[in-house]
Design a protein around this motif. Structure first.
Motif, PDB file in Angstrom:
ATOM      1  N   ASP A  22      -7.677 -11.892 -11.101  1.00  0.00           N
ATOM      2  CA  ASP A  22      -7.403 -10.659 -10.528  1.00  0.00           C
ATOM      3  C   ASP A  22      -8.204 -10.180  -9.282  1.00  0.00           C
ATOM      4  N   LEU A  23      -9.378  -9.756  -9.650  1.00  0.00           N
ATOM      5  CA  LEU A  23     -10.275  -9.401  -8.614  1.00  0.00           C
ATOM      6  C   LEU A  23     -10.658 -10.370  -7.642  1.00  0.00           C
ATOM      7  N   ILE A  24     -10.757 -11.523  -7.866  1.00  0.00           N
ATOM      8  CA  ILE A  24     -11.109 -12.709  -6.819  1.00  0.00           C
ATOM      9  C   ILE A  24      -9.918 -12.793  -6.060  1.00  0.00           C
ATOM     10  N   GLU A  25      -8.942 -12.840  -6.497  1.00  0.00           N
ATOM     11  CA  GLU A  25      -7.599 -13.130  -5.755  1.00  0.00           C
ATOM     12  C   GLU A  25      -7.251 -11.804  -4.687  1.00  0.00           C
ATOM     13  N   ALA A  26      -7.102 -10.672  -5.520  1.00  0.00           N
ATOM     14  CA  ALA A  26      -6.736  -9.400  -4.369  1.00  0.00           C
ATOM     15  C   ALA A  26      -8.056  -8.919  -3.466  1.00  0.00           C
ATOM     16  N   GLY A  27      -9.425  -9.552  -3.947  1.00  0.00           N
ATOM     17  CA  GLY A  27     -10.603  -8.928  -3.347  1.00  0.00           C
ATOM     18  C   GLY A  27     -10.947 -10.056  -2.209  1.00  0.00           C
ATOM     19  N   THR A  34       9.595  -4.815  -4.378  1.00  0.00           N
ATOM     20  CA  THR A  34       8.431  -4.683  -3.497  1.00  0.00           C
ATOM     21  C   THR A  34       8.567  -3.693  -2.528  1.00  0.00           C
ATOM     22  N   ILE A  35       7.424  -3.197  -2.007  1.00  0.00           N
ATOM     23  CA  ILE A  35       7.266  -1.904  -1.041  1.00  0.00           C
ATOM     24  C   ILE A  35       7.149  -2.609   0.614  1.00  0.00           C
ATOM     25  N   ASN A  36       8.082  -2.141   1.512  1.00  0.00           N
ATOM     26  CA  ASN A  36       8.019  -2.909   2.710  1.00  0.00           C
ATOM     27  C   ASN A  36       6.895  -2.139   3.520  1.00  0.00           C
ATOM     28  N   GLN A  43     -12.064   1.160  -0.907  1.00  0.00           N
ATOM     29  CA  GLN A  43     -13.166   1.702  -0.374  1.00  0.00           C
ATOM     30  C   GLN A  43     -14.197   0.265  -0.221  1.00  0.00           C
ATOM     31  N   LEU A  44     -14.067  -0.477  -1.156  1.00  0.00           N
ATOM     32  CA  LEU A  44     -14.874  -1.548  -0.929  1.00  0.00           C
ATOM     33  C   LEU A  44     -14.384  -2.472   0.165  1.00  0.00           C
ATOM     34  N   ALA A  45     -13.263  -2.569   0.481  1.00  0.00           N
ATOM     35  CA  ALA A  45     -12.786  -3.350   1.445  1.00  0.00           C
ATOM     36  C   ALA A  45     -13.111  -2.587   2.826  1.00  0.00           C
ATOM     37  N   ARG A  46     -13.037  -1.501   2.841  1.00  0.00           N
ATOM     38  CA  ARG A  46     -13.164  -0.705   4.245  1.00  0.00           C
ATOM     39  C   ARG A  46     -14.593  -0.872   4.562  1.00  0.00           C
ATOM     40  N   GLN A  47     -15.509  -0.792   3.515  1.00  0.00           N
ATOM     41  CA  GLN A  47     -16.930  -1.152   3.658  1.00  0.00           C
ATOM     42  C   GLN A  47     -17.294  -2.390   4.414  1.00  0.00           C
ATOM     43  N   GLU A  48     -16.575  -3.509   3.488  1.00  0.00           N
ATOM     44  CA  GLU A  48     -16.938  -4.714   3.819  1.00  0.00           C
ATOM     45  C   GLU A  48     -16.312  -5.141   5.232  1.00  0.00           C
ATOM     46  N   LEU A  49     -15.387  -4.548   5.682  1.00  0.00           N
ATOM     47  CA  LEU A  49     -14.756  -4.832   7.041  1.00  0.00           C
ATOM     48  C   LEU A  49     -15.698  -4.245   8.209  1.00  0.00           C
ATOM     49  N   ILE A  87     -19.267 -11.236  -2.350  1.00  0.00           N
ATOM     50  CA  ILE A  87     -19.312  -9.650  -2.867  1.00  0.00           C
ATOM     51  C   ILE A  87     -18.687  -9.627  -4.037  1.00  0.00           C
ATOM     52  N   ILE A  88     -17.293 -10.265  -4.212  1.00  0.00           N
ATOM     53  CA  ILE A  88     -16.863 -10.102  -5.480  1.00  0.00           C
ATOM     54  C   ILE A  88     -17.604 -10.809  -6.631  1.00  0.00           C
ATOM     55  N   SER A  89     -18.163 -11.749  -6.180  1.00  0.00           N
ATOM     56  CA  SER A  89     -18.912 -12.663  -7.265  1.00  0.00           C
ATOM     57  C   SER A  89     -20.131 -11.823  -7.665  1.00  0.00           C
ATOM     58  N   ARG A 115      -0.812   2.909  -8.052  1.00  0.00           N
ATOM     59  CA  ARG A 115      -1.139   1.540  -8.004  1.00  0.00           C
ATOM     60  C   ARG A 115      -1.504   0.787  -6.608  1.00  0.00           C
ATOM     61  N   ALA A 116      -1.910   1.882  -5.758  1.00  0.00           N
ATOM     62  CA  ALA A 116      -2.470   1.242  -4.692  1.00  0.00           C
ATOM     63  C   ALA A 116      -3.576   0.594  -4.806  1.00  0.00           C
ATOM     64  N   CYS A 117      -4.136  -0.036  -3.701  1.00  0.00           N
ATOM     65  CA  CYS A 117      -5.161  -0.885  -3.653  1.00  0.00           C
ATOM     66  C   CYS A 117      -6.553  -0.222  -4.518  1.00  0.00           C
ATOM     67  N   LEU A 118      -6.974  -0.953  -5.431  1.00  0.00           N
ATOM     68  CA  LEU A 118      -8.108  -0.604  -6.175  1.00  0.00           C
ATOM     69  C   LEU A 118      -9.486  -0.609  -5.459  1.00  0.00           C
ATOM     70  N   GLU A 173      -9.041 -13.049  -0.228  1.00  0.00           N
ATOM     71  CA  GLU A 173      -8.059 -13.587   0.614  1.00  0.00           C
ATOM     72  C   GLU A 173      -7.807 -12.461   1.432  1.00  0.00           C
ATOM     73  N   THR A 174      -7.732 -11.157   1.113  1.00  0.00           N
ATOM     74  CA  THR A 174      -7.113 -10.310   1.778  1.00  0.00           C
ATOM     75  C   THR A 174      -8.097  -9.942   2.969  1.00  0.00           C
ATOM     76  N   ALA A 175      -9.348  -9.538   2.378  1.00  0.00           N
ATOM     77  CA  ALA A 175     -10.369  -9.082   3.185  1.00  0.00           C
ATOM     78  C   ALA A 175     -10.765 -10.274   4.371  1.00  0.00           C
ATOM     79  N   THR A 176     -10.784 -11.540   3.779  1.00  0.00           N
ATOM     80  CA  THR A 176     -11.022 -12.653   4.895  1.00  0.00           C
ATOM     81  C   THR A 176      -9.983 -12.807   5.699  1.00  0.00           C
ATOM     82  N   PRO A 197      -2.108   0.204   4.891  1.00  0.00           N
ATOM     83  CA  PRO A 197      -2.263  -1.348   4.429  1.00  0.00           C
ATOM     84  C   PRO A 197      -2.655  -1.373   3.121  1.00  0.00           C
ATOM     85  N   PHE A 198      -3.120  -0.524   2.448  1.00  0.00           N
ATOM     86  CA  PHE A 198      -3.551  -0.547   1.081  1.00  0.00           C
ATOM     87  C   PHE A 198      -2.424  -0.005   0.164  1.00  0.00           C
ATOM     88  N   SER A 199      -1.257   0.479   0.808  1.00  0.00           N
ATOM     89  CA  SER A 199      -0.246   1.085   0.047  1.00  0.00           C
ATOM     90  C   SER A 199      -0.594   2.333  -0.420  1.00  0.00           C
TER      91      SER A 199
HETATM   92  C1  HEM Z   1      -8.540  -5.558   3.660  1.00  0.00           C
HETATM   93  C2  HEM Z   1      -8.610  -5.948   2.584  1.00  0.00           C
HETATM   94  C3  HEM Z   1      -7.411  -5.656   1.629  1.00  0.00           C
HETATM   95  C4  HEM Z   1      -6.102  -5.075   1.574  1.00  0.00           C
HETATM   96  C5  HEM Z   1      -5.068  -5.015   2.893  1.00  0.00           C
HETATM   97  C6  HEM Z   1      -5.573  -4.866   0.354  1.00  0.00           C
HETATM   98  C7  HEM Z   1      -4.347  -4.425  -0.013  1.00  0.00           C
HETATM   99  C8  HEM Z   1      -3.828  -4.274  -1.264  1.00  0.00           C
HETATM  100  C9  HEM Z   1      -2.368  -3.867  -1.330  1.00  0.00           C
HETATM  101  C10 HEM Z   1      -1.540  -3.607  -0.404  1.00  0.00           C
HETATM  102  C11 HEM Z   1      -2.068  -3.842  -2.919  1.00  0.00           C
HETATM  103  C12 HEM Z   1      -0.853  -3.553  -3.456  1.00  0.00           C
HETATM  104  C13 HEM Z   1      -0.883  -1.924  -3.546  1.00  0.00           C
HETATM  105  C14 HEM Z   1       0.741  -1.755  -4.382  1.00  0.00           C
HETATM  106  O1  HEM Z   1       1.694  -2.670  -4.404  1.00  0.00           O
HETATM  107  O2  HEM Z   1       1.124  -0.707  -4.362  1.00  0.00           O
HETATM  108  C15 HEM Z   1      -3.616  -3.999  -3.375  1.00  0.00           C
HETATM  109  C16 HEM Z   1      -3.817  -3.921  -4.722  1.00  0.00           C
HETATM  110  C17 HEM Z   1      -5.006  -4.262  -5.249  1.00  0.00           C
HETATM  111  N1  HEM Z   1      -6.096  -4.675  -4.606  1.00  0.00           N
HETATM  112 FE1  HEM Z   1      -6.316  -4.751  -2.592  1.00  0.00          FE
HETATM  113  N2  HEM Z   1      -6.503  -4.941  -0.672  1.00  0.00           N
HETATM  114  C18 HEM Z   1      -7.625  -5.446   0.113  1.00  0.00           C
HETATM  115  C19 HEM Z   1      -9.012  -5.676  -0.611  1.00  0.00           C
HETATM  116  C20 HEM Z   1      -9.305  -5.577  -1.797  1.00  0.00           C
HETATM  117  C21 HEM Z   1     -10.433  -5.577  -2.594  1.00  0.00           C
HETATM  118  C22 HEM Z   1     -11.875  -6.020  -1.990  1.00  0.00           C
HETATM  119  C23 HEM Z   1     -10.257  -5.618  -3.834  1.00  0.00           C
HETATM  120  C24 HEM Z   1     -11.677  -5.722  -4.736  1.00  0.00           C
HETATM  121  C25 HEM Z   1     -11.756  -5.002  -5.822  1.00  0.00           C
HETATM  122  C26 HEM Z   1      -9.043  -5.294  -4.205  1.00  0.00           C
HETATM  123  C27 HEM Z   1      -8.328  -5.236  -5.424  1.00  0.00           C
HETATM  124  C28 HEM Z   1      -7.296  -4.872  -5.748  1.00  0.00           C
HETATM  125  C29 HEM Z   1      -6.417  -4.489  -6.976  1.00  0.00           C
HETATM  126  C30 HEM Z   1      -7.178  -4.988  -8.266  1.00  0.00           C
HETATM  127  C31 HEM Z   1      -5.104  -4.242  -6.881  1.00  0.00           C
HETATM  128  C32 HEM Z   1      -4.170  -4.000  -7.822  1.00  0.00           C
HETATM  129  C33 HEM Z   1      -4.116  -2.697  -8.277  1.00  0.00           C
HETATM  130  C34 HEM Z   1      -2.865  -2.429  -9.263  1.00  0.00           C
HETATM  131  O3  HEM Z   1      -1.916  -3.172  -9.343  1.00  0.00           O
HETATM  132  O4  HEM Z   1      -3.340  -1.252 -10.028  1.00  0.00           O
HETATM  133  N3  HEM Z   1      -8.540  -5.321  -3.042  1.00  0.00           N
HETATM  134  N4  HEM Z   1      -4.399  -4.444  -2.384  1.00  0.00           N
END
Ligand code: HEM
Length: 326
Positions: free
Chosen positions: A131-136, A226-228, A277-283, A15-17, A271-274, A138-141, A265-267
Motif C-alpha cells: 500500500d505504502l509503496i503504491e500510494a507513495g 469514487t470522488i471526482n 505532508q511527506l509528499a509536499r516535502q518531497e515535491l 524515501i518510502i524504502s 480517508r484523505a491521503c495519509l 507513483e503519485t509523487a513521481t 489533489p490529496f482529497s
Molecule cells: C503527490 C503525491 C500524492 C498524491 C497526489 C496523493 C493523493 C492521494 C489521494 C487522492 C488519495 C485518496 C484519498 C481518498 O480517496 O479520499 C490518497 C490516499 C493515500 N495516500 Fe496519497 N498521494 C500522494 C503521495 C503519497 C505518499 C508519499 C504516501 C506515503 C506515505 C501516500 C500514502 C497514501 C495512503 C496510505 C492513502 C490511503 C489512505 C486511506 O485510505 O486511509 N500518498 N493519496
C-alpha cells in the motif's frame, strides 16, 4: 536527451524504502528496479479499458488472458519480494532497536499474538508495505514528471522559480524545508503543478460497508464510490483560468502565497491521503534541488505533449528532456 521517469521513480521510491525497509536501494540494483518496473506496469495497466472490464465480470475473465493476468502476476512477484524482505528482517529483529516500519509491525504482532482479531499478521504487513509503496511512489513521481514537463513548456515560469531559488537559497547550499515559507512563487508553482497535473483524478475507490444516505442520496451497501477530484481542481467557479497553467491561482496581488479551499489533489476527509505532508516535502525538495542545479529544456526537434495518459493515475505521455548545468 533522456526520459526522466526511471531516475525520478528510483529517487522517490527510496524515501518510502527508508521508511519501510530502513534502507535505500542503489539505482543499479536489478532486483529492486524490476520491482519498480512491475509496479509501474500495474498502475499503467489498471487504467486500460480491458483491465477495467475485469471489474465488471471477474468470474468470466478470471480464466481468460488479458492485462488483468499481468497485473495479478506482477503483484505476486512484488509481494514475494516483500515476504523475502520481511523474512530477512525477522532474522535480525530486535524489538529494543526498531529500524523501520517492518520492525515496528513485527513488535506489534508479537504484542497482539494472543488476539488474532487485532489484525496484525504477516499478510497484513505485506499488504501494508505494498500500500505504502503504491500510494507513495507513483503519485509523487508522476507529479514531478508533470512538473518538469511544465517547466519545459513554460520556460518563463521556470526562470522565475530559478530567480527565487537564487535569491533565497543561492548556489552554495542545498534547499531545505525551512526555505518554503520564503518562496511563495515556487510554492505557487508546485501547487499549480498538482492542480493542473491532476494526478489522481478519481481518488481511491471506496466501498459502502452498510446502507447509507448522504445528502439525500441513498447508497446501498456494497456500492463502489469514487470522488471526482478532477472536477474540483478544474471547477470554473473556483479557479480564474481553470484550463491554463497559471501559478497566479495561488498568489495574492502582492505576491504572497494564497491557500485555496478547492486545492484538493490529496482529497479530503478522514480517508484523505495519509502521506500528504511527506509528499509536499518531497515535491518541494526534489523540484527546487533540480532547478537550483539545472535548467530544463526540450530536446531539439521534439515537442512533448501536454496530453496525459489514463493509468490508475493521470500521467504525462513519455517524453525526453535535456538538462544544462547552471
Ligand atoms: C503527490 C503525491 C500524492 C498524491 C497526489 C496523493 C493523493 C492521494 C489521494 C487522492 C488519495 C485518496 C484519498 C481518498 O480517496 O479520499 C490518497 C490516499 C493515500 N495516500 Fe496519497 N498521494 C500522494 C503521495 C503519497 C505518499 C508519499 C504516501 C506515503 C506515505 C501516500 C500514502 C497514501 C495512503 C496510505 C492513502 C490511503 C489512505 C486511506 O485510505 O486511509 N500518498 N493519496
Amino acid at each position: 536527451p533522456f526520459n526522466p521517469m526511471v531516475t525520478l521513480n528510483s529517487a522517490v521510491s527510496n524515501i518510502i524504502s527508508c521508511l519501510i525497509f530502513g534502507q535505500r536501494f542503489e539505482y543499479h540494483d536489478e532486483c529492486y528496479q524490476k520491482i519498480l518496473r512491475l509496479d509501474t506496469e500495474c498502475i499503467q495497466l489498471t487504467g486500460s479499458p480491458r483491465a477495467q472490464l475485469y471489474n465488471v465480470c471477474p468470474w468470466l475473465l478470471e480464466y481468460l488472458p488479458g492485462p488483468h493476468q499481468t497485473i495479478f502476476s506482477n503483484y505476486k512477484q512484488i509481494t514475494d519480494f516483500l515476504r523475502g524482505e520481511i523474512i530477512k528482517h525477522k532474522e535480525v529483529w530486535d524489538p529494543l532497536n526498531p529500524r523501520d516500519l517492518i520492525d515496528n509491525y513485527l513488535t506489534e504482532m508479537e504484542k497482539k499474538k494472543s488476539d488474532p482479531e487485532a489484525g496484525f499478521n504477516i499478510e497484513g504487513l505485506v499488504v501494508t508495505c505494498l500500500d505504502l509503496i503504491e500510494a507513495g511512489t507513483e503519485t509523487a513521481t508522476t507529479t514531478l514528471r508533470w512538473g518538469l514537463l511544465f517547466m519545459i513548456k513554460f520556460p518563463e515560469i521556470q526562470e522565475k522559480v530559478q530567480e527565487e531559488i537564487d535569491r533565497v537559497i543561492g548556489q552554495s547550499r542545498q534547499p531545505c524545508l525551512a526555505d518554503r515559507v520564503n518562496m511563495p512563487y515556487t510554492e505557487a508553482v508546485i501547487h499549480e503543478i498538482q492542480r493542473f497535473g491532476d494526478v489522481v483524478p478519481l481518488g481511491f475507490p471506496k466501498k459502502a460497508v452498510k446502507d447509507t444516505t448522504l445528502r439525500g442520496y441513498f447508497i446501498p451497501k456494497g456500492t463502489s464510490i469514487t470522488i471526482n477530484l478532477s472536477s474540483v481542481l478544474h471547477d470554473p467557479n473556483e479557479w480564474e483560468t481553470p484550463d491554463t497553467f497559471n501559478p497566479g491561482h495561488f498568489l495574492t496581488e502582492n505576491g504572497q502565497f494564497w491557500k485555496r479551499d478547492a486545492f484538493m489533489p490529496f482529497s479530503a476527509g478522514k480517508r484523505a491521503c495519509l502521506g500528504e505532508q511527506l509528499a509536499r516535502q518531497e515535491l518541494f525538495l526534489y523540484f527546487t534541488s533540480l532547478l537550483q542545479q539545472f535548467t530544463i529544456s526540450k530536446c531539439p526537434g521534439e515537442e512533448p505533449s501536454l496530453e496525459g495518459e489514463i493509468w490508475f493515475t493521470y500521467a504525462p505521455a513519455p517524453y525526453r528532456m535535456c538538462l544544462s548545468s547552471r
